[in-house]
Design an enzyme around this catalytic site. Structure first.
Site, PDB file in Angstrom:
ATOM      1  N   HIS A  66       0.817  -1.211   0.000  1.00  0.00           N
ATOM      2  CA  HIS A  66       0.000   0.000   0.000  1.00  0.00           C
ATOM      3  C   HIS A  66       0.856   1.269   0.000  1.00  0.00           C
ATOM      4  CE1 HIS A  66      -3.713   2.233   0.817  1.00  0.00           C
ATOM      5  NE2 HIS A  66      -3.081   2.900   1.757  1.00  0.00           N
ATOM      6  N   ASN A 104      -3.746   7.759 -12.720  1.00  0.00           N
ATOM      7  CA  ASN A 104      -3.882   9.044 -12.037  1.00  0.00           C
ATOM      8  C   ASN A 104      -3.144   8.900 -10.721  1.00  0.00           C
ATOM      9  OD1 ASN A 104      -5.617  10.237 -13.959  1.00  0.00           O
ATOM     10  ND2 ASN A 104      -7.376   9.180 -13.065  1.00  0.00           N
ATOM     11  N   SER A 121      -8.405   8.626  -5.885  1.00  0.00           N
ATOM     12  CA  SER A 121      -9.114   8.560  -4.615  1.00  0.00           C
ATOM     13  C   SER A 121      -8.530   7.521  -3.663  1.00  0.00           C
ATOM     14  CB  SER A 121     -10.605   8.293  -4.859  1.00  0.00           C
ATOM     15  OG  SER A 121     -10.777   7.233  -5.764  1.00  0.00           O
ATOM     16  N   HIS A 128      -3.127   3.639  -2.802  1.00  0.00           N
ATOM     17  CA  HIS A 128      -2.552   2.343  -3.159  1.00  0.00           C
ATOM     18  C   HIS A 128      -2.107   2.399  -4.627  1.00  0.00           C
ATOM     19  CE1 HIS A 128      -2.293  -2.080  -2.227  1.00  0.00           C
ATOM     20  NE2 HIS A 128      -1.992  -2.027  -3.507  1.00  0.00           N
ATOM     21  N   HIS A 157      -1.871   2.105  -8.200  1.00  0.00           N
ATOM     22  CA  HIS A 157      -2.715   1.435  -9.185  1.00  0.00           C
ATOM     23  C   HIS A 157      -2.927   2.314 -10.408  1.00  0.00           C
ATOM     24  CE1 HIS A 157      -5.722   4.110  -7.397  1.00  0.00           C
ATOM     25  NE2 HIS A 157      -6.531   3.837  -8.395  1.00  0.00           N
ATOM     26  N   GLN A 204      -5.378   2.271 -14.369  1.00  0.00           N
ATOM     27  CA  GLN A 204      -6.660   1.840 -14.918  1.00  0.00           C
ATOM     28  C   GLN A 204      -6.518   1.511 -16.398  1.00  0.00           C
ATOM     29  OE1 GLN A 204     -10.200   4.062 -13.785  1.00  0.00           O
ATOM     30  NE2 GLN A 204      -8.991   5.398 -12.467  1.00  0.00           N
ATOM     31  N   GLU A 239      -7.113  28.868 -21.233  1.00  0.00           N
ATOM     32  CA  GLU A 239      -6.762  27.524 -21.706  1.00  0.00           C
ATOM     33  C   GLU A 239      -8.004  26.769 -22.181  1.00  0.00           C
ATOM     34  OE1 GLU A 239      -5.735  29.052 -19.018  1.00  0.00           O
ATOM     35  OE2 GLU A 239      -3.542  28.952 -18.987  1.00  0.00           O
TER      36      GLU A 239
HETATM   37  O1  LIG Z   1     -12.145   6.111 -11.530  1.00  0.00           O
HETATM   38  P1  LIG Z   1     -11.521   7.006 -10.517  1.00  0.00           P
HETATM   39  O2  LIG Z   1     -10.054   6.768 -10.345  1.00  0.00           O
HETATM   40  O3  LIG Z   1     -12.231   6.975  -9.222  1.00  0.00           O
HETATM   41  O4  LIG Z   1     -11.723   8.480 -11.101  1.00  0.00           O
HETATM   42  C1  LIG Z   1     -10.709   9.324 -11.543  1.00  0.00           C
HETATM   43  O5  LIG Z   1     -10.270   8.965 -12.851  1.00  0.00           O
HETATM   44  C2  LIG Z   1     -11.251   9.019 -13.884  1.00  0.00           C
HETATM   45  C3  LIG Z   1     -10.565   8.730 -15.213  1.00  0.00           C
HETATM   46  O6  LIG Z   1      -9.563   9.661 -15.536  1.00  0.00           O
HETATM   47  C4  LIG Z   1     -11.960  10.383 -13.925  1.00  0.00           C
HETATM   48  O7  LIG Z   1     -13.053  10.302 -14.808  1.00  0.00           O
HETATM   49  C5  LIG Z   1     -12.450  10.817 -12.545  1.00  0.00           C
HETATM   50  O8  LIG Z   1     -12.944  12.138 -12.615  1.00  0.00           O
HETATM   51  C6  LIG Z   1     -11.289  10.734 -11.543  1.00  0.00           C
HETATM   52  O9  LIG Z   1     -11.705  11.102 -10.258  1.00  0.00           O
HETATM   53  O1  LIG Z   2      -3.546  35.616 -15.012  1.00  0.00           O
HETATM   54  P1  LIG Z   2      -4.032  34.949 -13.782  1.00  0.00           P
HETATM   55  O2  LIG Z   2      -5.458  35.239 -13.478  1.00  0.00           O
HETATM   56  O3  LIG Z   2      -3.165  35.230 -12.617  1.00  0.00           O
HETATM   57  O4  LIG Z   2      -3.893  33.370 -14.084  1.00  0.00           O
HETATM   58  C1  LIG Z   2      -4.945  32.462 -14.218  1.00  0.00           C
HETATM   59  O5  LIG Z   2      -5.560  32.565 -15.509  1.00  0.00           O
HETATM   60  C2  LIG Z   2      -4.717  32.295 -16.627  1.00  0.00           C
HETATM   61  C3  LIG Z   2      -5.556  32.326 -17.878  1.00  0.00           C
HETATM   62  O6  LIG Z   2      -6.582  31.354 -17.882  1.00  0.00           O
HETATM   63  C4  LIG Z   2      -3.996  30.944 -16.481  1.00  0.00           C
HETATM   64  O7  LIG Z   2      -3.026  30.837 -17.497  1.00  0.00           O
HETATM   65  C5  LIG Z   2      -3.320  30.783 -15.114  1.00  0.00           C
HETATM   66  O8  LIG Z   2      -2.821  29.470 -14.994  1.00  0.00           O
HETATM   67  C6  LIG Z   2      -4.354  31.078 -14.017  1.00  0.00           C
HETATM   68  O9  LIG Z   2      -3.751  30.967 -12.747  1.00  0.00           O
END
Ligand SMILES: O=P(O)(O)O[C@H]1O[C@H](CO)[C@@H](O)[C@H](O)[C@H]1O
Ligand SMILES: O=P(O)(O)O[C@H]1O[C@H](CO)[C@@H](O)[C@H](O)[C@H]1O
Lengths: 341, 341
Positions: B115, B155, B163, B166, B168, B170, B319
């Site tokens: 774990h 992840n 979550s 451990h 792992h 997917q 973004e």
């Molecule tokens: O299935 P998990 O590990 O609980 O879930 C995680 O991975 C998934 C796949 O990237 C995502 O859709 C979920 O939002 C994230 O919490």
């Molecule tokens: O310019 P800010 O508000 O400090 O920055 C925020 O918005 C930007 C535009 O979406 C992003 O690139 C940054 O990662 C975020 O922290």
């Protein structure tokens, strides 16, 4: 075997604005959650905060002093990601390593002198002043000949990377059209070419007939959860009239737009009883001087929360490597939002 | 005017694998940060945790008991986003509202019975067992005729929506090719069509000549920060031999792949002195029975941290509405990673 049911079975939905797909897993909202919880920000703010670099009369990092502005205030971002003075140039190696310099202007827009408000808390008449400024900025920046796209957006809440709670948004105006609006340009212009009507106009007709995803409407705008929504409570505001950009909005439309922004943001705040975080942004036609008869003005809201004020949707492994995935259906999200109007 | 310099001036970089662009703002790393800080997880874990649903011999939510597995363990996700029994069907309205049912299989892979480990902590010989299982699973799932793409991913860290600590990963295997691998298919096959060599093979040649973005290499694999990296410390592992999928890896390659995974993950852990969060995933050819001569096996690592263990890069407003944006350059990130080898 049972028949395919959108409310029960995993499926993909098509986003005609981008040409991409989202995976929907309706059955999955039953999954228990043992992962990260966000902090709930106890939002006791003062109307004026002397340490805030956006409040009227305060001094910013670069030594400039904000005026004692009564409504909205716009200035060049002191740490802009884009700069006007960037030299033109490019870099290339073997066709696979390619870069191009990018000129642009980044601005910050304070929505109100009051440090303790959000768009949701503001009077419609004051939101209208923000809309007026967006219109003026789009026209001003868009008229510069090195600016070919003007992205107006807001990051609201610490969870959305917003580093200052003073109500504000941003504008990044630049010399090329970014990836997302470029996809929407391609899809909308191709649709218009064939149908001689805008994609979103036809989509709106379908949604107003069907009603299950519509949250609210007024004379000039509709707010709905798009059929292809990615974020749990994603919404889109679409103008009823087909026009290309905010510069073309008339007085009645600007009023109606302010009203629907107020309606969407106040409804959001009721979902989990907290000031609802989101990133929002206006998508509209490029300012490169070309004609975009297919472009149809709209505004996206992408809120990250999923189950509560502290549990967000993570767009991670599968979403980054494959495509976006959502649990609750857009119809269920719309039902909930409508019930909170 | 000064000449355009990749290390100084804002610019866009092209990602030939997807055909999309990223905005790079090298000057922007000087920006002060007053926003959200993540919690540093004090990671004192037991080798066995009786409350963990992935530990050997423990009972899962659905009442099934895990075996006392000695190395790796794979099972069907109890809350999978995709299900094998989904009825085939579709939904359509006016051409703009479109959905298709999606069948699939979601599995969880425990990397180790322990774990308290991560891939970075594991012996190369034990990582090799994970690689063997990935190979076996890709071949097994890929041979099912309703499975056309097998997405293997991990992840890691609560900040990436994981979550359970451990170790792992997917697998989501499904009946259509998701958006990202579909883009990579299009780009790689188009390149191969013209050049009769794989895009990544030619790219690797350029990077091995240039060296500024290469982090490490062995006989069969190279780890580097791609020229078009989006995440601050994003890396890609590319096989030196051009093959399409993990099913084609030979024994020596599987060993070398295990070694380079160990090298990348341990280097990451040195960046901020914490167990480095990321989402990683393997991109490889679809399993729809078609030929993909252009596809070239690779693995992406997308880590969210930017400035410290507690400050991540937010992919938010600009973004989401425009395109990804980064502050430190890929070359600066590669320099740092290389210095921590
Ligand atoms: O299935 P998990 O590990 O609980 O879930 C995680 O991975 C998934 C796949 O990237 C995502 O859709 C979920 O939002 C994230 O919490
Ligand atoms: O310019 P800010 O508000 O400090 O920055 C925020 O918005 C930007 C535009 O979406 C992003 O690139 C940054 O990662 C975020 O922290």
């Amino acid at each position: 075997m049972p028949t395919f049911d959108l409310a029960e079975h995993p499926h993909r939905r098509y986003n005609p604005l981008t040409g991409e797909w989202v995976l929907v897993s309706p059955h999955r909202s039953k999954r228990p959650w043992q992962g990260q919880q966000e902090e709930t920000v106890c939002d006791e703010r003062l109307a004026y905060d002397e340490t805030c670099y956006l409040c009227p009369t305060n001094t910013r990092a670069n030594g400039e002093q904000n005026p004692d502005y009564p409504a909205t205030y716009v200035f060049d971002n002191d740490f802009g990601a884009l700069q006007e003075a960037t030299p033109v140039g490019s870099f290339e190696k073997g066709g696979l390593i390619r870069a191009e310099s990018e000129r642009g202007i980044c601005r910050v827009i304070c929505f109100s002198p009051r440090h303790d408000l959000t768009l949701a808390d503001m009077e419609v008449a004051d939101i209208r002043k923000v809309v007026d400024l967006w219109q003026q900025q789009y026209l001003e920046l868009g008229s510069l000949d090195f600016i070919r796209y003007v992205q107006i957006f807001e990051n609201k809440g610490a969870i959305m990377g917003c580093s200052n709670p003073h109500p504000h948004g941003q504008i990044w105006a630049q010399s090329t059209v970014p990836v997302e609006p470029a996809k929407e340009t391609k899809q909308q212009e191709a649709y218009f070419e064939v149908n001689r009507r805008s994609l979103l106009q036809d989509y709106l007709t379908l949604e107003l007939e069907e009603k299950s995803r519509v949250i609210s409407e007024n004379d000039h705008f509709v707010a709905l959860v798009p059929f292809w929504a990615v974020w749990p409570f994603e919404t889109i505001i679409i103008s009823k009239r087909h026009f290309q950009h905010i510069g073309q909005m008339d007085e009645a439309e600007k009023d109606a737009y302010s009203h629907i922004i107020k309606s969407v943001t106040t409804t959001y705040d009721r979902v989990f009883g907290v000031s609802f975080p989101y990133s929002s942004g206006i998508h509209q036609s490029p300012t490169d001087g070309q004609d975009y008869p297919g472009w149809h003005f709209h505004m996206h809201f992408y809120p990250p929360l999923l189950r509560s004020a502290t549990v967000k949707k993570f767009m991670v492994g599968y979403e980054m490597m494959g495509n976006p995935q959502r649990d609750i259906t857009p119809e269920a999200a719309a039902d909930l939002l409508r019930s909170l109007l």
